[in-house]
Design an enzyme around this catalytic site. Structure first.
Site, PDB file in Angstrom:
ATOM      1  N   ALA A 282      10.352  -2.911   5.827  1.00 18.49           N
ATOM      2  CA  ALA A 282      10.323  -1.711   6.694  1.00 18.49           C
ATOM      3  C   ALA A 282      10.354  -0.445   5.854  1.00 18.49           C
ATOM      4  CB  ALA A 282      11.485  -1.721   7.699  1.00 18.49           C
ATOM      5  N   GLY A 283       9.560  -0.433   4.771  1.00 19.25           N
ATOM      6  CA  GLY A 283       9.602   0.666   3.812  1.00 19.25           C
ATOM      7  C   GLY A 283       8.412   1.603   3.871  1.00 19.25           C
TER       8      GLY A 283
ATOM      9  N   PRO B 112       9.236  -3.605  -0.392  1.00 17.67           N
ATOM     10  CA  PRO B 112      10.386  -3.205   0.423  1.00 17.67           C
ATOM     11  C   PRO B 112      10.156  -3.507   1.907  1.00 17.67           C
ATOM     12  CG  PRO B 112       9.766  -1.437  -1.087  1.00 17.67           C
ATOM     13  CD  PRO B 112       8.716  -2.501  -1.214  1.00 17.67           C
TER      14      PRO B 112
ATOM     15  N   MET C 112       5.367   0.563   3.324  1.00 14.71           N
ATOM     16  CA  MET C 112       4.399   0.057   2.344  1.00 14.71           C
ATOM     17  C   MET C 112       3.639  -1.158   2.878  1.00 14.71           C
ATOM     18  SD  MET C 112       6.368   0.567  -1.252  1.00 14.71           S
ATOM     19  CE  MET C 112       4.838   0.559  -2.194  1.00 14.71           C
ATOM     20  N   ALA C 113       3.721  -1.359   4.196  1.00 15.05           N
ATOM     21  CA  ALA C 113       2.958  -2.419   4.877  1.00 15.05           C
ATOM     22  C   ALA C 113       3.291  -3.819   4.355  1.00 15.05           C
ATOM     23  CB  ALA C 113       1.448  -2.148   4.792  1.00 15.05           C
ATOM     24  N   GLY C 114       4.563  -4.065   4.076  1.00 17.21           N
ATOM     25  CA  GLY C 114       4.964  -5.372   3.559  1.00 17.21           C
ATOM     26  C   GLY C 114       4.729  -6.499   4.557  1.00 17.21           C
ATOM     27  N   GLY C 115       5.083  -6.290   5.813  1.00 13.48           N
ATOM     28  CA  GLY C 115       4.873  -7.330   6.831  1.00 13.48           C
ATOM     29  C   GLY C 115       3.381  -7.577   7.038  1.00 13.48           C
ATOM     30  N   SER C 116       2.601  -6.502   7.035  1.00  6.81           N
ATOM     31  CA  SER C 116       1.141  -6.626   7.181  1.00  6.81           C
ATOM     32  C   SER C 116       0.556  -7.379   5.991  1.00  6.81           C
ATOM     33  CB  SER C 116       0.504  -5.234   7.258  1.00  6.81           C
ATOM     34  OG  SER C 116       1.032  -4.516   8.350  1.00  6.81           O
TER      35      SER C 116
ATOM     36  N   ASP D  22      -2.510  -2.246   9.720  1.00 11.58           N
ATOM     37  CA  ASP D  22      -2.594  -2.215   8.260  1.00 11.58           C
ATOM     38  C   ASP D  22      -3.007  -3.553   7.654  1.00 11.58           C
ATOM     39  OD1 ASP D  22      -1.704   0.386   8.419  1.00 11.58           O
ATOM     40  OD2 ASP D  22       0.352  -0.055   7.782  1.00 11.58           O
TER      41      ASP D  22
ATOM     42  N   LYS E 262       0.852  -1.203   0.000  1.00 14.87           N
ATOM     43  CA  LYS E 262       0.000   0.000   0.000  1.00 14.87           C
ATOM     44  C   LYS E 262       0.878   1.239   0.000  1.00 14.87           C
ATOM     45  CE  LYS E 262       0.847   1.361   4.427  1.00 14.87           C
ATOM     46  NZ  LYS E 262       1.573   2.577   4.788  1.00 14.87           N
TER      47      LYS E 262
HETATM   48  O1  C5P Z   1      -0.410  -1.830  14.272  1.00 12.27           O
HETATM   49  P1  C5P Z   1       1.035  -1.999  13.980  1.00 12.27           P
HETATM   50  O2  C5P Z   1       1.671  -3.078  14.832  1.00 12.27           O
HETATM   51  O3  C5P Z   1       1.357  -2.176  12.533  1.00 12.27           O
HETATM   52  O4  C5P Z   1       1.727  -0.633  14.409  1.00 12.27           O
HETATM   53  C1  C5P Z   1       3.126  -0.518  14.541  1.00 12.27           C
HETATM   54  C2  C5P Z   1       3.420   0.682  15.432  1.00 12.27           C
HETATM   55  O5  C5P Z   1       3.041   1.896  14.774  1.00 12.27           O
HETATM   56  C3  C5P Z   1       2.660   0.701  16.745  1.00 12.27           C
HETATM   57  O6  C5P Z   1       3.346  -0.020  17.725  1.00 12.27           O
HETATM   58  C4  C5P Z   1       2.588   2.177  17.063  1.00 12.27           C
HETATM   59  O7  C5P Z   1       3.807   2.606  17.632  1.00 12.27           O
HETATM   60  C5  C5P Z   1       2.500   2.815  15.701  1.00 12.27           C
HETATM   61  N1  C5P Z   1       1.099   3.132  15.322  1.00 12.27           N
HETATM   62  C6  C5P Z   1       0.465   4.183  15.954  1.00 12.27           C
HETATM   63  N2  C5P Z   1      -0.827   4.492  15.614  1.00 12.27           N
HETATM   64  C7  C5P Z   1      -1.469   3.806  14.654  1.00 12.27           C
HETATM   65  C8  C5P Z   1      -0.836   2.727  13.989  1.00 12.27           C
HETATM   66  C9  C5P Z   1       0.466   2.415  14.343  1.00 12.27           C
HETATM   67  O8  C5P Z   1       1.041   4.839  16.835  1.00 12.27           O
HETATM   68  N3  C5P Z   1      -2.723   4.145  14.335  1.00 12.27           N
END
Ligand code: C5P
Length: 311
Positions: free
Chosen positions: A106-107, A104, A109-113, A146, A19
């Site tokens: 940690a880019g 990528p 672009m939500a690759g892990g998600s 994500d 994304k």
């Molecule tokens: O939800 P996810 O694990 O992908 O989020 C990673 C990190 O991004 C969270 O631990 C938080 O620090 C930050 N985050 C946030 N607010 C959001 C989404 C993510 O602070 N709405």
């Protein structure tokens, strides 16, 4: 394995898109540590592939041009997705997940998600669990902010921490150039930097609001009008942590891209262009300037995580 169609399935492959964010408005930090968002997601044609087949336990095998930084143990988000789904339906989680990475790492672009969403869809098909979209969405939201969008794809606005999605109609295809880098940025660190910069200015984060004008421009599929509307409240923080990205954005703008922004928490930079042929010239200009590890061309919106092969 007997899939939901009743046919025995040994291996399932799922394609899942990356994304970018067309508008990412970051509101106040909530008591749970997350930030209240208005997050306009857009799925683009840079995809990972996740295949699932039976194994004695959850295993992860990662392949691709850039895989460093991707965990291969139980902490891989795709592995956690398989375990969560198995728990949900009360079965053993034994599965080998083969992740072919193009998105990528940690880019922003939500690759892990994306890989987690793909693992949910792949295991759902392999195990024939037949969970409907609502239960899959709930599992996805438990895995990360994500992940639900990677299931849905297309273009959508996400409220809450980004998981409460509404699909948005888009009238056509948008073309993108993506500048990608080897060293990723931690999402949590970029949000923390955003908070720090706001505190330094004594700025109170306002509850974020959806931009109505954006919805009309998306419906019209108008890239020239969309360019100046692209916005990312995390961009300032990403630039503070990675000042060199400024030059990358300037290079794309100077090459004629009507829109340029850091994608999510970065460091990937996304350039909106008017056509596929303009994508080529903007990509060449960024590559020639030598300011990125690689330059990709993409289009969107594309579908979310989908089974491409079951055998
Ligand atoms: O939800 P996810 O694990 O992908 O989020 C990673 C990190 O991004 C969270 O631990 C938080 O620090 C930050 N985050 C946030 N607010 C959001 C989404 C993510 O602070 N709405």
């Amino acid at each position: 394995m007997t899939g939901s169609s009743g046919v025995s399935v040994r291996q399932v492959t799922v394609r899942v898109p990356a994304k970018i964010n067309l508008q990412l408005r970051v509101g106040p930090r909530r008591a749970d540590g997350y930030h209240e968002l208005v997050n306009v997601f857009h799925a683009v044609s840079v995809c990972d592939e996740v295949s699932a087949r039976s194994a004695d336990r959850v295993r992860v095998v990662v392949q691709g041009a850039q895989t460093s930084g991707v965990p291969t143990g139980d902490d891989n988000l795709a592995a956690r997705a398989a375990s969560l789904l198995a728990r949900e339906v009360g079965r053993s989680p034994g599965v080998e997940l083969g992740i072919r990475k193009t998105i990528p790492v940690a880019g922003g672009m939500a690759g892990g998600s994306a890989d987690a969403a793909a693992a949910l869809v792949a295991c759902d098909a392999l195990w024939g669990t037949g969970l409907g979209p609502d239960r899959l969405h709930a599992l996805a939201a438990a895995l990360g902010s994500d992940v639900p969008f990677a299931l849905l794809g297309g273009t959508a606005v996400g409220l809450g921490r980004g998981e409460r999605l509404t699909a948005l109609p888009v009238g056509g295809t948008f073309h993108w150039v993506l500048a990608v880098f080897d060293d990723g940025l931690s999402t949590a660190r970029v949000y923390a930097e955003c908070d720090r910069l706001r505190a330094e200015r004594d700025e109170q984060a306002e509850p974020p609001e959806a931009c109505e004008a954006l919805l009309a421009v998306l419906r019209a599929g108008d890239a020239s009008a969309l360019g100046p509307m692209l916005a990312n409240d995390l961009q300032e923080a990403a630039l503070a942590l990675r000042p060199g990205l400024r030059r990358v954005l300037d290079t794309g703008r100077a090459a004629g891209a009507p829109g340029a922004l850091v994608s999510g928490s970065g460091p990937t930079c996304a350039f909106l262009v008017r056509s596929e042929s303009r994508a080529r010239s903007v990509a060449d200009a960024i590559a020639e300037a030598g300011v990125a590890r690689a330059v990709l061309r993409a289009y969107g919106p594309v579908a979310g995580a989908r089974v491409t092969e079951a055998r």
